[in-house]
Scaffold this motif. Sequence first.
Motif, short mmCIF file in Angstrom:
data_model
loop_
_atom_site.label_atom_id
_atom_site.label_comp_id
_atom_site.label_asym_id
_atom_site.label_seq_id
_atom_site.Cartn_x
_atom_site.Cartn_y
_atom_site.Cartn_z
N ILE A 258 17.45 -46.96 -14.80
CA ILE A 258 18.05 -46.21 -15.93
C ILE A 258 18.46 -44.82 -15.45
N PRO A 259 19.75 -44.53 -15.45
CA PRO A 259 20.18 -43.18 -15.05
C PRO A 259 19.93 -42.17 -16.15
N SER A 260 19.74 -40.93 -15.77
CA SER A 260 19.58 -39.85 -16.74
C SER A 260 20.94 -39.24 -17.05
N ARG A 261 21.17 -38.94 -18.31
CA ARG A 261 22.43 -38.32 -18.71
C ARG A 261 22.32 -36.80 -18.76
N HIS A 262 21.09 -36.27 -18.80
CA HIS A 262 20.86 -34.84 -18.86
C HIS A 262 19.91 -34.44 -17.74
N ARG A 263 19.96 -33.20 -17.33
CA ARG A 263 19.06 -32.70 -16.30
C ARG A 263 17.63 -32.68 -16.83
N SER A 264 16.70 -33.08 -16.01
CA SER A 264 15.29 -33.20 -16.42
C SER A 264 14.53 -31.92 -16.07
N TYR A 265 14.82 -30.85 -16.78
CA TYR A 265 14.20 -29.57 -16.47
C TYR A 265 12.68 -29.60 -16.65
N MET A 266 12.21 -30.18 -17.76
CA MET A 266 10.78 -30.11 -18.05
C MET A 266 9.97 -31.06 -17.19
N MET A 267 10.52 -32.24 -16.92
CA MET A 267 9.80 -33.16 -16.05
C MET A 267 9.56 -32.53 -14.69
N TRP A 268 10.59 -31.90 -14.12
CA TRP A 268 10.44 -31.25 -12.82
C TRP A 268 9.51 -30.04 -12.90
N THR A 269 9.53 -29.32 -14.02
CA THR A 269 8.62 -28.18 -14.19
C THR A 269 7.17 -28.64 -14.21
N LEU A 270 6.89 -29.70 -14.97
CA LEU A 270 5.53 -30.24 -15.03
C LEU A 270 5.09 -30.75 -13.67
N LEU A 271 5.99 -31.42 -12.99
CA LEU A 271 5.66 -31.93 -11.65
C LEU A 271 5.33 -30.78 -10.71
N ALA A 272 6.14 -29.72 -10.76
CA ALA A 272 5.91 -28.56 -9.88
C ALA A 272 4.59 -27.86 -10.21
N LEU A 273 4.27 -27.74 -11.50
CA LEU A 273 3.02 -27.09 -11.89
C LEU A 273 1.81 -27.88 -11.40
N ASN A 274 1.85 -29.18 -11.54
CA ASN A 274 0.74 -30.00 -11.07
C ASN A 274 0.55 -29.87 -9.56
N ILE A 275 1.64 -29.89 -8.82
CA ILE A 275 1.55 -29.75 -7.37
C ILE A 275 1.05 -28.36 -7.00
N ALA A 276 1.53 -27.34 -7.70
CA ALA A 276 1.12 -25.97 -7.40
C ALA A 276 -0.38 -25.78 -7.65
N PHE A 277 -0.88 -26.31 -8.76
CA PHE A 277 -2.32 -26.22 -9.05
C PHE A 277 -3.13 -26.92 -7.97
N PHE A 278 -2.66 -28.07 -7.54
CA PHE A 278 -3.39 -28.82 -6.53
C PHE A 278 -3.41 -28.07 -5.20
N LEU A 279 -2.26 -27.56 -4.78
CA LEU A 279 -2.19 -26.85 -3.50
C LEU A 279 -3.03 -25.58 -3.53
N ALA A 280 -3.09 -24.94 -4.71
CA ALA A 280 -3.88 -23.71 -4.83
C ALA A 280 -5.36 -23.97 -4.63
N GLY A 281 -5.80 -25.19 -4.90
CA GLY A 281 -7.21 -25.49 -4.77
C GLY A 281 -7.61 -26.16 -3.48
N LEU A 282 -6.67 -26.32 -2.55
CA LEU A 282 -6.97 -27.05 -1.32
C LEU A 282 -8.03 -26.36 -0.45
N GLY A 283 -8.08 -25.03 -0.50
CA GLY A 283 -9.02 -24.32 0.36
C GLY A 283 -10.43 -24.20 -0.21
N LEU A 284 -10.67 -24.78 -1.37
CA LEU A 284 -11.97 -24.62 -2.01
C LEU A 284 -13.04 -25.46 -1.30
N SER A 285 -14.24 -24.93 -1.27
CA SER A 285 -15.37 -25.71 -0.76
C SER A 285 -15.77 -26.75 -1.80
N ASP A 286 -16.65 -27.66 -1.42
CA ASP A 286 -17.11 -28.68 -2.36
C ASP A 286 -17.79 -28.05 -3.57
#
Length: 237
Positions: free
Chosen positions: A8-36
């Motif tokens: 299914i092609p998209s007819r409009h740009r998916s601004y919010m989907m990409w924003t949510l995806l970026a936020l999830n990745i950013a949160f995960f990367l920010a926590g990579l250096g944490l100890s157990d």
Amino acid sequence: MFPLRDNIPSRHRSYMMWTLLALNIAFFLAGLGLSDVQEFKLFHLFGVVPARYFDPHWAMFQGYPEGLLLPLGTHMFLHSGWLHLIVNMWTLWIFGDNVEDVMGPFKFLVFYLLCGLGALAVHMLTNSSSTMPVVGASGAIAGVMGAYFFLYPHAKVVTFLPILIIPFIFELPAVFYLGAWFMTQVLSGMLAPAGGGGVAWWAHIGGFVVGMLLLRFFRDDSRCYYCYRSETWKEWK
């Protein structure tokens, strides 16, 4: 089964989907250096521990702070590992753009968050004594899948299925792929030990159902070109 793409092609740009995806990745990367120990504290403070809400005396004894509202939102942006993150973000990428397509970005954001909260509510009601923190976007993404189930039942989902060491790749109608996924969650939830065995099966189930129920309040039929309407699908096919 793992989805690779849909048709299914998209007819409009998916601004919010990409924003949510970026936020999830950013949160995960920010926590990579944490100890157990630090990760344990992060998940218990900003994930949702059902017993913290249903047993305030236990929560006070364990030293949880009083704030109860923040984790309801932050838990959706935390993930326990690379596989957890990749599976969730890949699924959001496949199905999220088409659901946002019929809602617009801001309605889609509200829809996504409400699905996440609905999924969490079902998990908490079915695991009220659990002391294991719930983290991840899978409940909200399950809601997106529930909306897709009604919007594009005859879409094709290219599916990867490993059997032993042999990879099988084939197309399935979305109604069959998503229906099979949902039934797998129900079966797993019924057979899982108390607490879900580390997977919030009932959150997935709840999110999917909430997504189906909320769709009617968020869809904009003027944007719904590829949705399942007989005249549209005749043209699309």
